[in-house]
Design a protein around this motif. Structure first.
Motif, PDB file in Angstrom:
ATOM      1  N   GLU A  38      34.860  23.110  46.632  1.00 51.16           N
ATOM      2  CA  GLU A  38      34.298  24.422  46.345  1.00 51.16           C
ATOM      3  C   GLU A  38      35.369  25.503  46.396  1.00 51.16           C
ATOM      4  N   ALA A  39      36.285  25.377  47.352  1.00 53.55           N
ATOM      5  CA  ALA A  39      37.376  26.353  47.465  1.00 53.55           C
ATOM      6  C   ALA A  39      38.256  26.317  46.221  1.00 53.55           C
ATOM      7  N   LEU A  40      38.582  25.101  45.751  1.00 49.72           N
ATOM      8  CA  LEU A  40      39.398  24.968  44.552  1.00 49.72           C
ATOM      9  C   LEU A  40      38.679  25.539  43.338  1.00 49.72           C
ATOM     10  N   LYS A  41      37.374  25.306  43.258  1.00 48.20           N
ATOM     11  CA  LYS A  41      36.596  25.821  42.133  1.00 48.20           C
ATOM     12  C   LYS A  41      36.623  27.345  42.105  1.00 48.20           C
ATOM     13  N   VAL A  42      36.449  27.975  43.282  1.00 46.22           N
ATOM     14  CA  VAL A  42      36.462  29.437  43.358  1.00 46.22           C
ATOM     15  C   VAL A  42      37.829  29.977  42.965  1.00 46.22           C
ATOM     16  N   LEU A  48      41.752  31.896  36.750  1.00 44.91           N
ATOM     17  CA  LEU A  48      41.926  31.454  35.365  1.00 44.91           C
ATOM     18  C   LEU A  48      40.614  31.400  34.576  1.00 44.91           C
ATOM     19  N   GLY A  49      39.505  31.676  35.234  1.00 48.83           N
ATOM     20  CA  GLY A  49      38.216  31.508  34.577  1.00 48.83           C
ATOM     21  C   GLY A  49      37.762  32.686  33.748  1.00 48.83           C
ATOM     22  N   SER A  50      38.516  33.763  33.759  1.00 53.21           N
ATOM     23  CA  SER A  50      38.147  34.946  32.977  1.00 53.21           C
ATOM     24  C   SER A  50      39.414  35.703  32.611  1.00 53.21           C
ATOM     25  N   SER A  51      39.302  36.579  31.620  1.00 51.87           N
ATOM     26  CA  SER A  51      40.458  37.379  31.245  1.00 51.87           C
ATOM     27  C   SER A  51      40.840  38.336  32.372  1.00 51.87           C
ATOM     28  N   TYR A  52      39.869  38.742  33.176  1.00 51.41           N
ATOM     29  CA  TYR A  52      40.150  39.591  34.332  1.00 51.41           C
ATOM     30  C   TYR A  52      41.051  38.854  35.320  1.00 51.41           C
ATOM     31  N   GLY A  53      40.710  37.603  35.617  1.00 52.85           N
ATOM     32  CA  GLY A  53      41.532  36.804  36.516  1.00 52.85           C
ATOM     33  C   GLY A  53      42.909  36.548  35.943  1.00 52.85           C
ATOM     34  N   TRP A  54      42.977  36.238  34.644  1.00 52.60           N
ATOM     35  CA  TRP A  54      44.264  36.006  33.992  1.00 52.60           C
ATOM     36  C   TRP A  54      45.149  37.246  34.067  1.00 52.60           C
ATOM     37  N   GLY A  55      44.536  38.427  33.904  1.00 52.85           N
ATOM     38  CA  GLY A  55      45.316  39.662  33.947  1.00 52.85           C
ATOM     39  C   GLY A  55      46.029  39.842  35.265  1.00 52.85           C
ATOM     40  N   GLY A 315      43.837  33.725  43.045  1.00 50.55           N
ATOM     41  CA  GLY A 315      42.779  32.824  43.492  1.00 50.55           C
ATOM     42  C   GLY A 315      42.472  33.002  44.967  1.00 50.55           C
ATOM     43  N   GLY A 316      43.501  33.283  45.766  1.00 47.40           N
ATOM     44  CA  GLY A 316      43.287  33.506  47.190  1.00 47.40           C
ATOM     45  C   GLY A 316      42.480  34.761  47.459  1.00 47.40           C
ATOM     46  N   GLY A 317      42.726  35.791  46.680  1.00 50.65           N
ATOM     47  CA  GLY A 317      41.941  37.013  46.819  1.00 50.65           C
ATOM     48  C   GLY A 317      40.481  36.774  46.511  1.00 50.65           C
ATOM     49  N   GLU A 318      40.214  36.017  45.456  1.00 54.92           N
ATOM     50  CA  GLU A 318      38.824  35.693  45.108  1.00 54.92           C
ATOM     51  C   GLU A 318      38.184  34.803  46.167  1.00 54.92           C
ATOM     52  N   LEU A 319      38.983  33.901  46.742  1.00 58.49           N
ATOM     53  CA  LEU A 319      38.475  33.006  47.778  1.00 58.49           C
ATOM     54  C   LEU A 319      38.032  33.803  49.006  1.00 58.49           C
ATOM     55  N   THR A 323      33.887  33.746  49.574  1.00 61.87           N
ATOM     56  CA  THR A 323      33.574  32.702  50.551  1.00 61.87           C
ATOM     57  C   THR A 323      33.894  33.219  51.952  1.00 61.87           C
ATOM     58  N   SER A 324      33.577  32.412  52.931  1.00 57.47           N
ATOM     59  CA  SER A 324      33.893  32.774  54.317  1.00 57.47           C
ATOM     60  C   SER A 324      35.271  32.290  54.727  1.00 57.47           C
ATOM     61  N   ILE A 325      36.013  31.715  53.786  1.00 63.31           N
ATOM     62  CA  ILE A 325      37.375  31.255  54.080  1.00 63.31           C
ATOM     63  C   ILE A 325      38.289  32.478  54.177  1.00 63.31           C
ATOM     64  N   PRO A 326      39.022  32.642  55.259  1.00 63.59           N
ATOM     65  CA  PRO A 326      39.877  33.829  55.413  1.00 63.59           C
ATOM     66  C   PRO A 326      41.060  33.804  54.453  1.00 63.59           C
TER      67      PRO A 326
END
Length: 364
Positions: A38-42, A48-55, A315-319, A323-326
């Motif tokens: 789940e962490a990898l998916k987030v 990479l899942g949106s143009s916002y993330g790519w930017g 990806g870490g920022g989104e995580l 999620t509750s992962i720090p």
């Protein structure tokens, strides 16, 4: 013992090291009661899942390309420049002084001038450690670390007492003129009728960074100066015997290295913040060390490694957000990547060399 093929050293070794780092990271995530899948998916969807993330991923990638190239050039000269943080900070000061001192009519004219200012201030900040190493024997690691702290203190003083606008409580410079604002990648896409990366900081500096990769490749592997830098880095005694000046090569390599680190300010100061603020570098100077190590100190490898760390940052920022992962766990993952691709590199390389050697003997 036969050495393994070059492609295995450049591609297979860091790939296995990276997989080991991610495997240990998965165990850490399991230990805190979360799902690694789940962490990898987030992370993947967030980066990479949106143009916002790519930017955002490309924005961070741009920073890491410059600092990675800075470490690479010094490394080939037998130098370990870990002062990229301070050199990039001074590059930001150079950008601010250039953009605030002249009424630039257009960004296309302001950009080359700002690049010169950024590279010049970054190079000058590397000059004293280079001179101390070349003439006095002072270790480049110690002096560049010290200059990181000096740069932070100097920048703090300048922002509070010199560049801060009258009446402002924020320790930052005035905003740069509107004419100097760099086009965002989203603006460029929109000009073609494509809505991509809206509200992201990725800008034309990304293309400057890619061009810098190609130019540093030409410098190190296709120029006389690059040959001298590499020869000196491989064998100082051999280089001296061949007539190469140690002082000249040391100083020039560090000037180029500092200039590349300073160029990072084009992205984060001119392109994103559009003013000079405290802590604008945000650790990118130190990440550049890991990028250079993982990229095997080659511009193409650095481009790929910078993208990986850009992915980890975004990806870490989104995580941390969803999620509750720090977010600190991302620092752990980065540290593991650095550990396996740098300090524990031989843990992967030596078994691979033995494996290829064994296959080579069987083939014979």
């Amino acid at each position: 013992m036969d050495r393994m093929p070059k492609w295995a050293d450049v591609i297979l070794t860091p790939l296995i090291s990276l997989l080991l780092a991610f495997a240990i990271s998965a165990l850490v995530i399991l230990a805190i009661g979360e799902s690694p899948a789940e962490a990898l998916k987030v992370m993947v969807e967030g980066a990479l899942g949106s143009s916002y993330g790519w930017g955002f991923t490309l924005y961070y990638t741009t920073n890491f390309i410059f600092t990675g190239l800075a470490v690479m050039v010094a490394y080939h000269g037998g130098l370990f420049n870990i002062g990229g943080e301070g050199q990039a900070a001074m590059g930001g000061l150079g950008v601010a002084l250039v953009l605030l001192s002249v009424p630039w009519p257009h960004w296309a004219i302001a950009l080359p001038a700002a690049m010169i200012g950024a590279a010049l201030f970054g190079a000058l900040w590397a000059l004293i450690p280079a001179w101390l190493q070349a003439k006095r024997g002072s270790h480049i690691v110690i002096t560049t670390i010290m200059f990181n702290f000096i740069a932070a203190a100097l920048l703090n003083y300048v922002l509070v007492n010199v560049l801060r606008p009258v009446g402002s409580m924020d320790p930052a410079s005035a905003r740069f003129p509107d004419a100097t604002h760099l086009p965002k990648l989203s603006d460029m896409a929109l000009s073609f009728g494509i809505e991509w990366g809206k509200n992201t900081p990725a800008n034309v500096t990304f293309f400057v960074a890619v061009a810098a990769c190609f130019l540093t490749w030409l410098l190190i592997w296709r120029s006389r100066l690059g040959y001298e830098i590499r020869a000196f880095g491989k064998s100082e005694r051999g280089a001296i015997y061949a007539g190469i000046s140690p002082v000249r090569v040391t100083v020039i390599a560090m000037l180029i290295s500092g200039g590349l680190a300073g160029l990072m300010a084009i992205n984060n100061v001119m392109g994103e913040a559009e003013r000079l603020v405290l802590n604008a570098v945000e650790g990118a100077g130190f990440i550049g060390i890991a990028v250079a190590l993982m990229g095997r100190n080659h511009p193409f490898g650095i481009l790929l490694a910078a993208f990986l760390f850009g992915f980890l940052y975004q990806g870490g920022g989104e995580l941390a957000l969803w999620t509750s992962i720090p977010r600190e766990l991302i620092v752990v993952i980065q540290a593991l990547v650095i550990l396996f691709t740098g300090a524990l590199d031989n843990m992967v390389r030596i078994p691979l060399e033995r494996l290829f050697s064994a296959f080579g003997r069987k083939g014979a």
